[in-house]
Design an enzyme around this catalytic site. Structure first.
Site, PDB file in Angstrom:
ATOM      1  N   ARG B  62       0.823  -1.213   0.000  1.00 36.02           N
ATOM      2  CA  ARG B  62       0.000   0.000   0.000  1.00 36.02           C
ATOM      3  C   ARG B  62       0.851   1.255   0.000  1.00 36.02           C
ATOM      4  O   ARG B  62       0.420   2.298  -0.496  1.00 36.02           O
ATOM      5  CB  ARG B  62      -0.974  -0.019   1.188  1.00 36.02           C
ATOM      6  CG  ARG B  62      -2.051  -1.100   1.048  1.00 36.02           C
ATOM      7  CD  ARG B  62      -3.132  -0.936   2.116  1.00 36.02           C
ATOM      8  NE  ARG B  62      -2.567  -0.962   3.442  1.00 36.02           N
ATOM      9  CZ  ARG B  62      -2.751  -1.927   4.352  1.00 36.02           C
ATOM     10  NH1 ARG B  62      -3.513  -2.960   4.062  1.00 36.02           N
ATOM     11  NH2 ARG B  62      -2.201  -1.857   5.536  1.00 36.02           N
ATOM     12  N   GLU B  99       3.877 -10.334  15.130  1.00 34.42           N
ATOM     13  CA  GLU B  99       3.206 -10.919  16.294  1.00 34.42           C
ATOM     14  C   GLU B  99       3.518 -12.418  16.369  1.00 34.42           C
ATOM     15  O   GLU B  99       3.818 -12.957  17.423  1.00 34.42           O
ATOM     16  CB  GLU B  99       1.699 -10.682  16.198  1.00 34.42           C
ATOM     17  CG  GLU B  99       0.955 -10.957  17.477  1.00 34.42           C
ATOM     18  CD  GLU B  99      -0.525 -10.647  17.330  1.00 34.42           C
ATOM     19  OE1 GLU B  99      -1.253 -10.887  18.289  1.00 34.42           O
ATOM     20  OE2 GLU B  99      -0.945 -10.175  16.242  1.00 34.42           O
TER      21      GLU B  99
END
Lengths: 175, 175
Positions: B62, B99
């Protein structure tokens, strides 16, 4: 050959055996380092479609670079067509065959109004599988494909034959 | 709140439970449909860095949309920072923790001249892991990080704390 095509040809870099042995990869990233060449290339890609386009759509992820840039130059909407699972809203999806297995592209359902005239942009036209899928996706979403614009076309891979009657403009064509 | 921030806030779409339950995803793709809003946003992102930048770098994928767009507006070089294995030339690589597991970013070794002043652009600053990696990557390549520009910042995730003394500009900040 035009002066622009000559500049592109001398700037695009050819890297052997990428991403696998036997493939000669045409790398357009050196073009992006030359702001004037980018500007001239985007104007040349745009010219054949001027006045006929409502939306620019770009194919993830290199097509984002050129597609969004044209959209910004023209103050026009930009619609990203992404790999599955990346767009958070409701999407249309089109699957297509790769050399091994399948892949797909998605677009947000509310991104393309019915009847909108869409120019699809990517860096490279190769076998045409991804490009053909992107055109089907625009049509599934209710848009009209005005044409497809590429910086580079590898003509020996026959991508044009996958794109039916769609108008195709490529700046630098390798036979 | 400025008028631009208000327009961004009313245009960015919030989608619950994406990409997984409990996450409220801030989707900037509706902004891309408004050419005027994109233009105003890119100018506001650029203004604090005007005159101090040699190269715009964008984070896949993006960040390609906004970064390449600013580069085109400013006739400036654009350098894509990509996931591993995508760039065909010789690359520098920086790994970072997610994560679950690790990821990495790469940049072409010849893309950033020594001492070049680089503005890093992405759509979103969240936990800052990717952004911090992108800054380390620019420095590894010999560039100087002038700053990082984001359309959206999720301030409660503490990304700024990962970015040391780097200048950070975010247009739309969710506390």
């Amino acid at each position: 050959m035009s002066e622009l095509v000559q500049r592109l040809r001398s700037t695009v870099r050819s890297i052997p055996d990428f991403p696998k042995p036997g493939i000669l990869f045409r790398d357009f990233t050196p073009v992006l380092l030359d702001g004037k060449l980018v500007d001239d290339s985007l104007k040349a890609l745009w010219a054949p479609f001027d006045g006929q386009v409502d939306i620019i759509a770009g194919i993830e992820s290199r097509g984002f670079i050129l597609g969004a840039s044209i959209a910004v130059q023209r103050h026009m909407p930009f619609v990203p067509m992404r790999k599955p699972g990346k767009l958070p809203g409701e999407t249309y999806q089109v699957s297509y065959a790769l050399e091994y297995g399948n892949d797909a592209l998605e677009v947000h359902k509310d991104a393309i109004p019915k009847g909108a005239r869409v120019l699809i942009v990517d860096d490279l036209l190769a076998t045409g599988g991804t490009a053909a899928a992107s055109a089907r996706l625009v049509e599934q979403a209710g848009g009209e494909v005005v044409g497809l614009g590429f910086l580079i076309e590898l003509a020996h891979l026959g991508g044009r034959a996958q794109l039916g009657d769609h108008r195709i403009e490529s700046l630098l064509i390798y036979e």
